[in-house]
Design a protein around this motif. Structure first.
Motif, PDB file in Angstrom:
ATOM      1  N   ARG A  48      -3.697   1.124  10.473  1.00 42.08           N
ATOM      2  CA  ARG A  48      -3.040   2.329   9.996  1.00 42.08           C
ATOM      3  C   ARG A  48      -3.902   3.551  10.342  1.00 42.08           C
ATOM      4  O   ARG A  48      -3.404   4.568  10.798  1.00 42.08           O
ATOM      5  N   ASP A  49      -5.216   3.415  10.142  1.00 44.83           N
ATOM      6  CA  ASP A  49      -6.133   4.505  10.492  1.00 44.83           C
ATOM      7  C   ASP A  49      -6.018   4.842  11.977  1.00 44.83           C
ATOM      8  O   ASP A  49      -5.949   6.004  12.362  1.00 44.83           O
ATOM      9  N   PHE A  50      -5.985   3.788  12.779  1.00 41.98           N
ATOM     10  CA  PHE A  50      -5.916   3.986  14.223  1.00 41.98           C
ATOM     11  C   PHE A  50      -4.636   4.725  14.593  1.00 41.98           C
ATOM     12  O   PHE A  50      -4.648   5.642  15.419  1.00 41.98           O
ATOM     13  N   ASP A  51      -3.511   4.342  13.959  1.00 37.35           N
ATOM     14  CA  ASP A  51      -2.250   5.021  14.252  1.00 37.35           C
ATOM     15  C   ASP A  51      -2.308   6.494  13.870  1.00 37.35           C
ATOM     16  O   ASP A  51      -1.759   7.336  14.589  1.00 37.35           O
ATOM     17  N   ASP A  55      -6.319  14.300   8.194  1.00 35.67           N
ATOM     18  CA  ASP A  55      -6.048  12.862   8.049  1.00 35.67           C
ATOM     19  C   ASP A  55      -6.686  12.086   9.189  1.00 35.67           C
ATOM     20  O   ASP A  55      -7.320  11.058   8.989  1.00 35.67           O
ATOM     21  N   ALA A  56      -6.488  12.634  10.395  1.00 26.37           N
ATOM     22  CA  ALA A  56      -6.990  11.933  11.577  1.00 26.37           C
ATOM     23  C   ALA A  56      -8.513  11.887  11.556  1.00 26.37           C
ATOM     24  O   ALA A  56      -9.121  10.885  11.926  1.00 26.37           O
ATOM     25  N   ARG A  57      -9.124  12.983  11.069  1.00 25.06           N
ATOM     26  CA  ARG A  57     -10.581  12.996  11.036  1.00 25.06           C
ATOM     27  C   ARG A  57     -11.103  11.950  10.058  1.00 25.06           C
ATOM     28  O   ARG A  57     -12.026  11.197  10.368  1.00 25.06           O
ATOM     29  N   GLU A  58     -10.449  11.887   8.894  1.00 31.37           N
ATOM     30  CA  GLU A  58     -10.809  10.878   7.887  1.00 31.37           C
ATOM     31  C   GLU A  58     -10.660   9.462   8.465  1.00 31.37           C
ATOM     32  O   GLU A  58     -11.547   8.623   8.360  1.00 31.37           O
ATOM     33  N   ALA A  59      -9.515   9.247   9.132  1.00 35.81           N
ATOM     34  CA  ALA A  59      -9.240   7.928   9.705  1.00 35.81           C
ATOM     35  C   ALA A  59     -10.255   7.599  10.795  1.00 35.81           C
ATOM     36  O   ALA A  59     -10.750   6.473  10.885  1.00 35.81           O
ATOM     37  N   LEU A  60     -10.585   8.617  11.582  1.00 33.88           N
ATOM     38  CA  LEU A  60     -11.533   8.393  12.675  1.00 33.88           C
ATOM     39  C   LEU A  60     -12.896   7.991  12.116  1.00 33.88           C
ATOM     40  O   LEU A  60     -13.550   7.083  12.636  1.00 33.88           O
ATOM     41  N   SER A  61     -13.306   8.647  11.018  1.00 30.66           N
ATOM     42  CA  SER A  61     -14.620   8.305  10.480  1.00 30.66           C
ATOM     43  C   SER A  61     -14.605   6.875   9.933  1.00 30.66           C
ATOM     44  O   SER A  61     -15.607   6.172  10.000  1.00 30.66           O
ATOM     45  N   ASN A  62     -13.440   6.429   9.437  1.00 32.41           N
ATOM     46  CA  ASN A  62     -13.352   5.032   9.002  1.00 32.41           C
ATOM     47  C   ASN A  62     -13.505   4.073  10.174  1.00 32.41           C
ATOM     48  O   ASN A  62     -14.136   3.027  10.065  1.00 32.41           O
ATOM     49  N   LEU A  63     -12.890   4.466  11.298  1.00 35.07           N
ATOM     50  CA  LEU A  63     -12.981   3.599  12.478  1.00 35.07           C
ATOM     51  C   LEU A  63     -14.413   3.543  12.997  1.00 35.07           C
ATOM     52  O   LEU A  63     -14.910   2.484  13.374  1.00 35.07           O
ATOM     53  N   VAL A  64     -15.075   4.712  12.980  1.00 36.10           N
ATOM     54  CA  VAL A  64     -16.461   4.756  13.447  1.00 36.10           C
ATOM     55  C   VAL A  64     -17.331   3.860  12.553  1.00 36.10           C
ATOM     56  O   VAL A  64     -18.162   3.089  13.036  1.00 36.10           O
ATOM     57  N   LYS A 118      -8.698  13.719   0.989  1.00 39.41           N
ATOM     58  CA  LYS A 118      -9.400  12.432   1.011  1.00 39.41           C
ATOM     59  C   LYS A 118      -8.953  11.566  -0.151  1.00 39.41           C
ATOM     60  O   LYS A 118      -8.539  10.419   0.027  1.00 39.41           O
ATOM     61  N   ALA A 119      -9.030  12.140  -1.352  1.00 40.17           N
ATOM     62  CA  ALA A 119      -8.697  11.376  -2.548  1.00 40.17           C
ATOM     63  C   ALA A 119      -7.253  10.896  -2.487  1.00 40.17           C
ATOM     64  O   ALA A 119      -6.947   9.749  -2.814  1.00 40.17           O
ATOM     65  N   ALA A 120      -6.365  11.810  -2.035  1.00 39.45           N
ATOM     66  CA  ALA A 120      -4.952  11.454  -2.000  1.00 39.45           C
ATOM     67  C   ALA A 120      -4.705  10.300  -1.038  1.00 39.45           C
ATOM     68  O   ALA A 120      -4.010   9.337  -1.375  1.00 39.45           O
ATOM     69  N   THR A 121      -5.296  10.361   0.149  1.00 35.29           N
ATOM     70  CA  THR A 121      -5.085   9.297   1.125  1.00 35.29           C
ATOM     71  C   THR A 121      -5.587   7.966   0.577  1.00 35.29           C
ATOM     72  O   THR A 121      -4.903   6.949   0.673  1.00 35.29           O
ATOM     73  N   ARG A 122      -6.782   7.991   0.008  1.00 35.75           N
ATOM     74  CA  ARG A 122      -7.357   6.769  -0.554  1.00 35.75           C
ATOM     75  C   ARG A 122      -6.430   6.166  -1.603  1.00 35.75           C
ATOM     76  O   ARG A 122      -6.044   5.012  -1.523  1.00 35.75           O
ATOM     77  N   THR A 123      -6.087   7.012  -2.603  1.00 37.15           N
ATOM     78  CA  THR A 123      -5.309   6.512  -3.733  1.00 37.15           C
ATOM     79  C   THR A 123      -3.964   5.969  -3.271  1.00 37.15           C
ATOM     80  O   THR A 123      -3.542   4.900  -3.704  1.00 37.15           O
ATOM     81  N   LEU A 124      -3.321   6.708  -2.379  1.00 34.79           N
ATOM     82  CA  LEU A 124      -1.993   6.271  -1.956  1.00 34.79           C
ATOM     83  C   LEU A 124      -2.054   4.970  -1.180  1.00 34.79           C
ATOM     84  O   LEU A 124      -1.250   4.070  -1.400  1.00 34.79           O
ATOM     85  N   SER A 125      -3.033   4.848  -0.284  1.00 29.97           N
ATOM     86  CA  SER A 125      -3.040   3.616   0.506  1.00 29.97           C
ATOM     87  C   SER A 125      -3.421   2.431  -0.378  1.00 29.97           C
ATOM     88  O   SER A 125      -2.920   1.333  -0.186  1.00 29.97           O
ATOM     89  N   GLN A 126      -4.262   2.669  -1.385  1.00 34.22           N
ATOM     90  CA  GLN A 126      -4.554   1.598  -2.344  1.00 34.22           C
ATOM     91  C   GLN A 126      -3.281   1.190  -3.068  1.00 34.22           C
ATOM     92  O   GLN A 126      -2.997   0.002  -3.246  1.00 34.22           O
ATOM     93  N   SER A 127      -2.519   2.207  -3.454  1.00 37.88           N
ATOM     94  CA  SER A 127      -1.304   1.934  -4.214  1.00 37.88           C
ATOM     95  C   SER A 127      -0.289   1.154  -3.374  1.00 37.88           C
ATOM     96  O   SER A 127       0.369   0.248  -3.867  1.00 37.88           O
ATOM     97  N   TYR A 128      -0.196   1.478  -2.083  1.00 40.28           N
ATOM     98  CA  TYR A 128       0.709   0.703  -1.213  1.00 40.28           C
ATOM     99  C   TYR A 128       0.286  -0.751  -1.143  1.00 40.28           C
ATOM    100  O   TYR A 128       1.092  -1.666  -1.270  1.00 40.28           O
ATOM    101  N   GLY A 129      -1.009  -0.965  -0.921  1.00 36.80           N
ATOM    102  CA  GLY A 129      -1.517  -2.328  -0.809  1.00 36.80           C
ATOM    103  C   GLY A 129      -1.241  -3.110  -2.080  1.00 36.80           C
ATOM    104  O   GLY A 129      -0.802  -4.256  -2.038  1.00 36.80           O
ATOM    105  N   GLU A 130      -1.463  -2.454  -3.221  1.00 31.32           N
ATOM    106  CA  GLU A 130      -1.268  -3.105  -4.504  1.00 31.32           C
ATOM    107  C   GLU A 130       0.193  -3.505  -4.689  1.00 31.32           C
ATOM    108  O   GLU A 130       0.498  -4.600  -5.141  1.00 31.32           O
ATOM    109  N   GLN A 131       1.060  -2.578  -4.300  1.00 30.04           N
ATOM    110  CA  GLN A 131       2.488  -2.830  -4.483  1.00 30.04           C
ATOM    111  C   GLN A 131       2.931  -4.026  -3.632  1.00 30.04           C
ATOM    112  O   GLN A 131       3.700  -4.867  -4.090  1.00 30.04           O
ATOM    113  N   GLU A 132       2.413  -4.120  -2.410  1.00 34.96           N
ATOM    114  CA  GLU A 132       2.776  -5.257  -1.559  1.00 34.96           C
ATOM    115  C   GLU A 132       2.383  -6.567  -2.211  1.00 34.96           C
ATOM    116  O   GLU A 132       3.151  -7.521  -2.272  1.00 34.96           O
TER     117      GLU A 132
END
Ligand SMILES: Nc1ncnc2c1ncn2[C@@H]1O[C@H](COP(=O)(O)OP(=O)(O)O)[C@@H](O)[C@H]1O
Ligand SMILES: [Mg+2]
Length: 535
Positions: A75-78, A255-264, A139-153
């Protein structure tokens, strides 16, 4: 437009107007054609980026020996990819034009040039304020939301249990609350961002009109031609548009910068593997001083644990629930990196082996079996066909492994036999069947080292007999077998025993010695008690 005013209106030349219209139509047509080509190129570049990197990124994510954000890397990569091929990149690409517009404005009149520069600087200031104000919230919003998606799945995947135990309302309430937190964070930052966007838009439109006024003033003062009034306004708009676009593209960009730092992080965090062409191991495994810390403040999950064994041996690992047996297995198999200590296979440290090569020589049966979606045959073959292995050889090895695990008859009795499809975790098979198929997977390719975690937990008497026979056969062909079990039936033939309690070694040595010690010392758990505890 400048030409319209200067040449047509003042002279009344209709032919000039027609020509100008044609020229403008041609110029605008070219512009939009180029825009179209650019967006096509960008989309293609995005696809190419995907082809180049997606395999490598997923590969890295699967190599991670410490959780982190591995599950979200694609998802980060996308996110990064979309930023590279979407509005943010286009906004950045238009930036170099700004100085050219500024220059043209200066050519018209220096005051116009200064006005454009001031306008652009203010707009940039708004952009920077926007970034400052929304950085943390994003940052906080992206984190919380993606956690919430994972949890819901995961929640939906457990719907059966949730319903049958009356947890539906409670869990829905809990989840909705968490989701609301995430959405609240997102919308607050969207509000902020939207505010800045509209301020930026207002500023640009205002400047455009102001430029008109300024142009008019300069024309009245005979500093510029009357056509230049319009030109000034257009230039102002053009020069500020890329900057305004940038303000709008700020969210995807952050968003992309945050995602990129995760990939790095993924690339720097993954253990570096130097592929070492080592010969097939005989199966000697030695571990020393293995320590693994749990969450901060908690005692270690494993504390200075050592174990070793060679070809033909059966090492029994026992102890009460939560003693660290499964964790030790995961560390030994290289799935989890210990905080300290070393593991050697045939004298070479685990990290000197190419993980995929070594994995071919290790048979691991995790406690939860963990079958993957696919057919029974694919699961037993560890999906070797998708890697391009020779189908005939794979089939032969699948049957051999199933026979060795004593599960061949059981599989042929399934509706589709070896082609029986199982879902995540082994859905579509009983727990006993899952465990036996997973044993066959562990035995695939006659691995030199076998690590079996509670392999008899779900087995009936027949299954347990098949398991004991399979362990015997593997030892006879020279495999080193490590079995973690709190039910000690399968450990009857153990040559060495390791008793873990609370992540520490309580006893370690030849099986007979350990058994005697367990019987003599009263305060320590007897094997019978160990046997009684369930976990
Ligand atoms: N991923 C993890 N993160 C934190 N603690 C863990 C994790 N996995 C296991 N533990 C802890 O490690 C201890 C040992 O667990 P485990 O190895 O599964 O024990 P056993 O297999 O002997 O029952 C438990 O106390 C558990 O809480
Ligand atoms: Mg366990």
């Amino acid at each position: 437009m400048m030409q319209v005013y200067d040449r047509v209106v003042t002279t009344g030349g209709i032919l000039t107007l027609v020509w100008l219209t044609i020229v403008v139509a041609f110029a605008l047509g070219t512009l939009s054609a180029l825009d179209g080509i650019r967006s096509r190129i960008m989309i293609r570049a995005g696809l190419r980026l995907d082809r180049l990197l997606s395999r490598d990124i997923l590969d890295h994510a699967l190599r991670m020996t410490r959780g982190g954000r591995a599950p979200q890397v694609m998802r980060d990569f996308d996110t990064v990819r979309q930023a590279f091929s979407g509005p943010p990149a286009i906004a950045l690409m238009d930036m170099p034009w700004v100085p050219i517009y500024v220059l043209v404005a200066f050519l018209l009149h220096w005051i116009l040039g200064v006005a454009v520069i001031v306008g652009a600087l203010v707009l940039l200031g708004i952009t920077i304020l926007n970034e400052r104000a929304t950085r943390d919230a994003t940052k906080a919003a992206t984190r919380t939301l993606s956690q919430s998606y994972g949890e819901q799945e995961r929640l939906v995947a457990q719907a059966e249990l949730v319903r049958s135990q009356g947890m539906r309302e409670a869990l829905v309430a809990r989840h909705v609350e968490r989701r609301a937190t995430g959405l609240g964070l997102t919308s607050s930052h969207q509000f902020a961002s939207g505010q800045y966007s509209s301020i930026a838009k207002f500023w640009r439109m205002f400047l455009q009109s102001a430029a008109l006024g300024l142009g008019a003033y300069l024309a009245v003062e005979r500093e510029i031609s009357s056509g230049a009034i319009i030109a000034a306004s257009v230039l102002m708009g053009r020069a500020l548009q890329p900057i305004e676009l940038l303000v709008g593209a700020w969210k995807p960009m952050t968003d992309a910068r945050e995602a990129l730092s995760n990939l790095v992080e993924l690339y720097t965090g993954a253990p570096r593997t130097k592929a070492f062409p080592l010969p097939a191991p005989a199966g000697r495994i030695e571990a020393r001083g293995l320590t693994l810390w749990g969450p901060k403040g908690a005692p270690p999950i494993l504390a200075n644990v050592g174990v070793e064994g060679g070809p033909g041996e059966l090492i029994g690992i026992t102890g009460p629930s939560g003693a660290g047996k499964s964790t030790l297995m995961r560390v030994l198999v290289g799935a989890v990196a210990p905080d300290s200590g070393e593991i050697r296979v045939d004298g070479s440290e685990l990290r000197d082996w190419d993980p995929e090569t070594l994995a071919g020589h290790i048979g691991y049966l995790p406690q939860d079996c963990a079958l993957l979606p696919g057919t029974v045959a694919e699961n037993i073959a560890r999906f070797a066909l998708a890697r391009g292995d020779d189908p005939e050889a794979v089939n032969r090895k699948v049957i051999a492994a199933a026979t060795a695990a004593g599960v061949h008859t059981l599989v042929t009795q399934l509706p589709e036999g070896y082609n029986h499809v199982v879902g995540w975790g082994g859905e579509g098979l009983s727990y006993g069947q899952r465990q036996r198929v997973a044993l066959a997977r562990a035995l695939y390719g006659d691995p030199a080292i076998l690590l079996l975690d509670e392999p008899n937990a779900a087995l009936d008497a027949e299954g347990e007999a098949a398991l004991i026979a399979a362990i015997g056969k593997a030892r006879a062909r020279g495999a080193t077998v490590l079995v973690a079990a709190h039910r000690v039936a399968v450990l009857a033939a153990a040559t060495k025993l390791l008793v873990l309690v609370g992540g520490r070694v309580q006893h370690w040595g030849p099986a007979e010695e350990v058994r005697q010690r367990l019987q003599i010392r009263a305060p320590e758990p007897r094997l019978a008690e160990v046997k009684a505890s369930n976990g």
